[in-house]
Scaffold this motif. Structure first.
Motif, PDB file in Angstrom:
ATOM      1  N   TYR A 179       0.803  -1.222   0.000  1.00 57.07           N
ATOM      2  CA  TYR A 179       0.000   0.000   0.000  1.00 57.07           C
ATOM      3  C   TYR A 179       0.839   1.276   0.000  1.00 57.07           C
ATOM      4  CZ  TYR A 179      -3.740  -3.211   1.089  1.00 57.07           C
ATOM      5  OH  TYR A 179      -4.632  -4.248   1.042  1.00 57.07           O
ATOM      6  N   GLU A 180       2.125   1.122  -0.097  1.00 59.59           N
ATOM      7  CA  GLU A 180       2.972   2.309  -0.153  1.00 59.59           C
ATOM      8  C   GLU A 180       2.849   2.945  -1.537  1.00 59.59           C
ATOM      9  OE1 GLU A 180       7.657   3.596   0.374  1.00 59.59           O
ATOM     10  OE2 GLU A 180       7.103   1.529  -0.005  1.00 59.59           O
ATOM     11  N   VAL A 181       2.797   4.271  -1.585  1.00 55.33           N
ATOM     12  CA  VAL A 181       2.736   4.969  -2.850  1.00 55.33           C
ATOM     13  C   VAL A 181       4.107   4.883  -3.504  1.00 55.33           C
ATOM     14  CG1 VAL A 181       2.352   7.173  -3.987  1.00 55.33           C
ATOM     15  CG2 VAL A 181       0.950   6.528  -2.027  1.00 55.33           C
ATOM     16  N   GLN A 182       4.193   4.064  -4.520  1.00 58.87           N
ATOM     17  CA  GLN A 182       5.462   3.886  -5.212  1.00 58.87           C
ATOM     18  C   GLN A 182       5.463   4.585  -6.558  1.00 58.87           C
ATOM     19  OE1 GLN A 182       7.295   0.132  -5.062  1.00 58.87           O
ATOM     20  NE2 GLN A 182       6.428  -0.430  -3.103  1.00 58.87           N
ATOM     21  N   ASN A 183       4.333   5.189  -6.911  1.00 59.01           N
ATOM     22  CA  ASN A 183       4.235   5.861  -8.197  1.00 59.01           C
ATOM     23  C   ASN A 183       4.544   7.342  -8.020  1.00 59.01           C
ATOM     24  OD1 ASN A 183       3.049   3.589  -9.859  1.00 59.01           O
ATOM     25  ND2 ASN A 183       1.562   3.706  -8.189  1.00 59.01           N
ATOM     26  N   LYS A 184       5.679   7.762  -8.488  1.00 60.66           N
ATOM     27  CA  LYS A 184       6.101   9.157  -8.435  1.00 60.66           C
ATOM     28  C   LYS A 184       6.308   9.627  -9.868  1.00 60.66           C
ATOM     29  CE  LYS A 184       6.405   8.999  -3.903  1.00 60.66           C
ATOM     30  NZ  LYS A 184       5.485   9.756  -3.012  1.00 60.66           N
ATOM     31  N   THR A 185       5.202   9.875 -10.556  1.00 60.35           N
ATOM     32  CA  THR A 185       5.277  10.179 -11.987  1.00 60.35           C
ATOM     33  C   THR A 185       5.398  11.664 -12.286  1.00 60.35           C
ATOM     34  OG1 THR A 185       2.871  10.354 -12.215  1.00 60.35           O
ATOM     35  CG2 THR A 185       3.850   8.156 -12.443  1.00 60.35           C
ATOM     36  N   GLY A 186       5.092  12.516 -11.283  1.00 66.25           N
ATOM     37  CA  GLY A 186       5.087  13.949 -11.536  1.00 66.25           C
ATOM     38  C   GLY A 186       3.702  14.504 -11.744  1.00 66.25           C
ATOM     39  N   ASN A 187       2.675  13.643 -11.667  1.00 66.18           N
ATOM     40  CA  ASN A 187       1.294  14.083 -11.792  1.00 66.18           C
ATOM     41  C   ASN A 187       0.492  13.405 -10.691  1.00 66.18           C
ATOM     42  OD1 ASN A 187      -1.636  13.700 -12.886  1.00 66.18           O
ATOM     43  ND2 ASN A 187      -0.770  15.355 -14.119  1.00 66.18           N
ATOM     44  N   LYS A 188      -0.134  14.201  -9.821  1.00 62.03           N
ATOM     45  CA  LYS A 188      -0.823  13.655  -8.657  1.00 62.03           C
ATOM     46  C   LYS A 188      -2.024  12.798  -9.046  1.00 62.03           C
ATOM     47  CE  LYS A 188       0.513  17.366  -5.483  1.00 62.03           C
ATOM     48  NZ  LYS A 188       0.039  18.425  -4.554  1.00 62.03           N
ATOM     49  N   VAL A 189      -2.720  13.183 -10.094  1.00 63.58           N
ATOM     50  CA  VAL A 189      -3.879  12.388 -10.537  1.00 63.58           C
ATOM     51  C   VAL A 189      -3.427  11.016 -11.006  1.00 63.58           C
ATOM     52  CG1 VAL A 189      -5.805  12.255 -12.157  1.00 63.58           C
ATOM     53  CG2 VAL A 189      -5.153  14.461 -11.183  1.00 63.58           C
ATOM     54  N   LEU A 190      -2.386  10.989 -11.822  1.00 59.62           N
ATOM     55  CA  LEU A 190      -1.852   9.719 -12.320  1.00 59.62           C
ATOM     56  C   LEU A 190      -1.335   8.866 -11.169  1.00 59.62           C
ATOM     57  CD1 LEU A 190      -1.040   7.845 -14.604  1.00 59.62           C
ATOM     58  CD2 LEU A 190       1.035   9.196 -14.910  1.00 59.62           C
ATOM     59  N   ASP A 191      -0.639   9.495 -10.199  1.00 58.90           N
ATOM     60  CA  ASP A 191      -0.135   8.743  -9.045  1.00 58.90           C
ATOM     61  C   ASP A 191      -1.273   8.091  -8.276  1.00 58.90           C
ATOM     62  OD1 ASP A 191       2.402   9.513  -9.701  1.00 58.90           O
ATOM     63  OD2 ASP A 191       2.512  11.144  -8.235  1.00 58.90           O
ATOM     64  N   ALA A 192      -2.337   8.850  -8.025  1.00 58.08           N
ATOM     65  CA  ALA A 192      -3.469   8.332  -7.254  1.00 58.08           C
ATOM     66  C   ALA A 192      -4.169   7.194  -7.987  1.00 58.08           C
ATOM     67  CB  ALA A 192      -4.456   9.459  -6.952  1.00 58.08           C
TER      68      ALA A 192
ATOM     69  N   ASN B  22      -3.298  -0.373  -8.584  1.00 56.93           N
ATOM     70  CA  ASN B  22      -2.278  -1.352  -8.222  1.00 56.93           C
ATOM     71  C   ASN B  22      -2.724  -2.197  -7.030  1.00 56.93           C
ATOM     72  OD1 ASN B  22       0.564  -2.335  -8.640  1.00 56.93           O
ATOM     73  ND2 ASN B  22       0.697  -1.710  -6.499  1.00 56.93           N
ATOM     74  N   VAL B  23      -3.477  -1.579  -6.099  1.00 57.56           N
ATOM     75  CA  VAL B  23      -4.018  -2.328  -4.968  1.00 57.56           C
ATOM     76  C   VAL B  23      -4.940  -3.437  -5.462  1.00 57.56           C
ATOM     77  CG1 VAL B  23      -5.516  -2.182  -2.943  1.00 57.56           C
ATOM     78  CG2 VAL B  23      -3.809  -0.404  -3.356  1.00 57.56           C
ATOM     79  N   VAL B  24      -5.801  -3.102  -6.427  1.00 57.57           N
ATOM     80  CA  VAL B  24      -6.714  -4.096  -7.009  1.00 57.57           C
ATOM     81  C   VAL B  24      -5.919  -5.186  -7.719  1.00 57.57           C
ATOM     82  CG1 VAL B  24      -8.618  -4.459  -8.628  1.00 57.57           C
ATOM     83  CG2 VAL B  24      -8.509  -2.360  -7.280  1.00 57.57           C
ATOM     84  N   CYS B  25      -4.863  -4.784  -8.423  1.00 55.54           N
ATOM     85  CA  CYS B  25      -4.034  -5.761  -9.142  1.00 55.54           C
ATOM     86  C   CYS B  25      -3.362  -6.736  -8.183  1.00 55.54           C
ATOM     87  CB  CYS B  25      -2.988  -5.033  -9.985  1.00 55.54           C
ATOM     88  SG  CYS B  25      -3.658  -4.177 -11.426  1.00 55.54           S
ATOM     89  N   VAL B  26      -2.814  -6.219  -7.073  1.00 54.49           N
ATOM     90  CA  VAL B  26      -2.153  -7.082  -6.086  1.00 54.49           C
ATOM     91  C   VAL B  26      -3.146  -8.087  -5.510  1.00 54.49           C
ATOM     92  CG1 VAL B  26      -1.049  -7.107  -3.819  1.00 54.49           C
ATOM     93  CG2 VAL B  26      -0.369  -5.406  -5.517  1.00 54.49           C
ATOM     94  N   GLN B  27      -4.353  -7.626  -5.230  1.00 52.11           N
ATOM     95  CA  GLN B  27      -5.378  -8.503  -4.665  1.00 52.11           C
ATOM     96  C   GLN B  27      -5.793  -9.611  -5.630  1.00 52.11           C
ATOM     97  OE1 GLN B  27      -8.407  -5.655  -3.713  1.00 52.11           O
ATOM     98  NE2 GLN B  27      -7.494  -5.082  -1.744  1.00 52.11           N
ATOM     99  N   ASN B  28      -5.622  -9.378  -6.931  1.00 52.55           N
ATOM    100  CA  ASN B  28      -6.026 -10.361  -7.935  1.00 52.55           C
ATOM    101  C   ASN B  28      -4.847 -11.016  -8.647  1.00 52.55           C
ATOM    102  OD1 ASN B  28      -9.204 -10.112  -8.363  1.00 52.55           O
ATOM    103  ND2 ASN B  28      -8.402  -8.052  -7.979  1.00 52.55           N
ATOM    104  N   GLY B  29      -3.660 -10.867  -8.097  1.00 49.88           N
ATOM    105  CA  GLY B  29      -2.491 -11.516  -8.684  1.00 49.88           C
ATOM    106  C   GLY B  29      -2.124 -10.994 -10.053  1.00 49.88           C
TER     107      GLY B  29
END
Length: 437
Positions: free
Chosen positions: A285-298, A304-311
């Motif tokens: 759950y750590e924010v690992q996306n530092k793209t330079g755009n807050k909307v894209l990061d969020a 990514n949380v959904v992806c981790v939960q579904n492998g």
């Protein structure tokens, strides 16, 4: 006009019915093109003409069954040639029939007016060709404005019943004098019968087109409303994700310090194993996306949380600063729907090692490129440039993700391309980058 022969030659009627079908088919998505379509069209004209000419002298009791059969032939011709279901074919066939009734009656009314005596075949042919050409060209231009080639009809049962009721009413009133002359709406004079029939058919053709136009506009408003709901939902998801991510980040840093303290103390191996698992789960759950755009990061973090939960493995390489010129709502629409579609597809893949999603956002020659790829194992269904939903429950609420993306991209003069190659589905968005002021 007293000597008008109100019985239109059956060949003229057959040509009018065939031409009306062609007007619609030429403005719809067809199963066949080129020479194949031309051959089938000529075969349709031959069948329609042969049947109507062969039944031209039947008794009045067989007249209605013969007309019903003629309509069925028109519907069958449309159904065989166009890409759609039988309801669409019946709906279009009834519209074409009413249009053909008007074209045939109007042509014959003018024919009898100009040629009070018996006309030559050449004069009759040219008059018919000109009048049919004007009527069908004008009506075809009206249909072309509605972009039938790009839109599905998806006729419902209620809409089909309403269309049948309108068509039957128009036909009954326009031909009432043939059945009985002893009604308030009938006439015993041949000239008046021809005029009544033509005027009723003209009004009928206008009513049918108005009905089609109203239905088309209602569907467009309904579709726009659904897409707006999708956009709003994506934006609400972004807001909730942003708030949740802030809370998770605070909790993450607090727990990291707590774990560090616990590790410094003497503990059993099980406690250490438990702490290792705890740290690994929290790390998701750590924010690992530092793209330079807050909307894209969020958006990336929440997905990514959904992806981790579904492998599912989600990889992203993005220059978020390129997205600064775009509206937050549009970004949520494009990113959210693209990733949701990919995640939905990957969930259905049984082998977890094949559940892969790649996203990339970069620029090339003054164009912003957003590319979303995911492993795909199956048959892609595309209808009118959009993915056809495979969901069975409330399918009318699905299948608008790609449409919403196209709608958002269109605001910036961009384009959306869908492609499948070697088990990889690709959604590519291309948007011109505006010059910086």
């Amino acid at each position: 006009m007293e000597n008008v022969l109100f019985d239109i030659p059956r060949l003229y009627t057959a040509i009018a019915e065939w031409a009306a079908c062609m007007v619609y088919l030429l403005n719809m998505k067809k199963r066949f093109v080129g020479k194949t379509f031309a051959f089938i069209a000529l075969a349709g004209l031959f069948i329609q003409s042969s049947f109507l000419v062969a039944t031209g002298n039947v008794d009045i009791i067989w007249w209605i069954p013969c007309m019903i059969t003629a309509v069925v032939l028109m519907i069958g011709f449309i159904w065989f040639c166009h890409k759609g279901n039988w309801k669409d074919a019946v709906y279009v066939g009834l519209h074409a029939f009413v249009l053909a009734e008007f074209a045939a009656s109007f042509e014959w009314l003018l024919h009898c007016y100009f040629f009070k005596e018996k006309s030559t075949d050449a004069a009759s042919f040219w008059l018919t060709a000109v009048i049919y050409g004007v009527i069908y060209s004008f009506y075809g231009s009206l249909l072309k404005r509605q972009q039938l080639k790009k839109e599905r009809l998806d006729i419902t049962g209620a809409e089909l019943m309403a269309t049948m009721l309108i068509a039957v009413s128009i036909f009954s009133v326009s031909n009432l004098s043939f059945v009985s002359k002893d009604t308030p709406f009938s006439s015993s004079y041949q000239g008046e019968i021809a005029i009544i029939r033509t005027m009723v058919d003209l009004g009928g053709a206008a009513i049918m087109y108005a009905w089609y136009l109203q239905r088309f506009q209602f569907r467009m408003k309904e579709e726009l409303s659904l897409m707006q709901n999708i956009v709003q939902n994506q934006y609400l998801q972004y807001q909730m994700s942003k708030e949740s991510i802030d809370v998770i980040n605070y909790k993450y840093h607090d727990l990291k310090h707590q774990i560090a303290v616990l590790r410094a103390e003497e503990s059993a191996e099980k406690r250490m194993a438990f702490l290792d698992r705890m740290e690994e789960e929290i790390h998701e759950y750590e924010v690992q996306n530092k793209t330079g755009n807050k909307v894209l990061d969020a958006v990336l973090t929440s997905k990514n949380v959904v992806c981790v939960q579904n492998g599912i493995s989600l990889n992203c390489v993005a220059d978020g600063e390129l997205l600064d010129f775009m509206d937050i709502m549009d970004l949520c629409t494009i990113l959210g729907n693209a990733l949701d579609n990919a995640i939905e597809c990957e969930k259905k893949i049984p082998e977890k090692e094949k559940r892969l999603i790649h996203a990339a956002i970069f620029s090339k020659k003054d164009f912003l490129i957003m590319r979303f790829e995911n492993y795909f194992d199956g048959e892609l269904k595309i209808s009118e440039g959009n993915l056809k939903t495979t969901k069975t429950k409330r399918s009318e609420l699905h299948g608008y993700g790609i449409k919403s993306i196209r709608h958002a991209v269109k605001k910036y003069g961009g384009a959306v391309n869908i492609n499948v190659q070697e088990n990889w589905f690709e959604l590519k968005v291309l948007i011109p980058i505006p010059p910086k002021i």
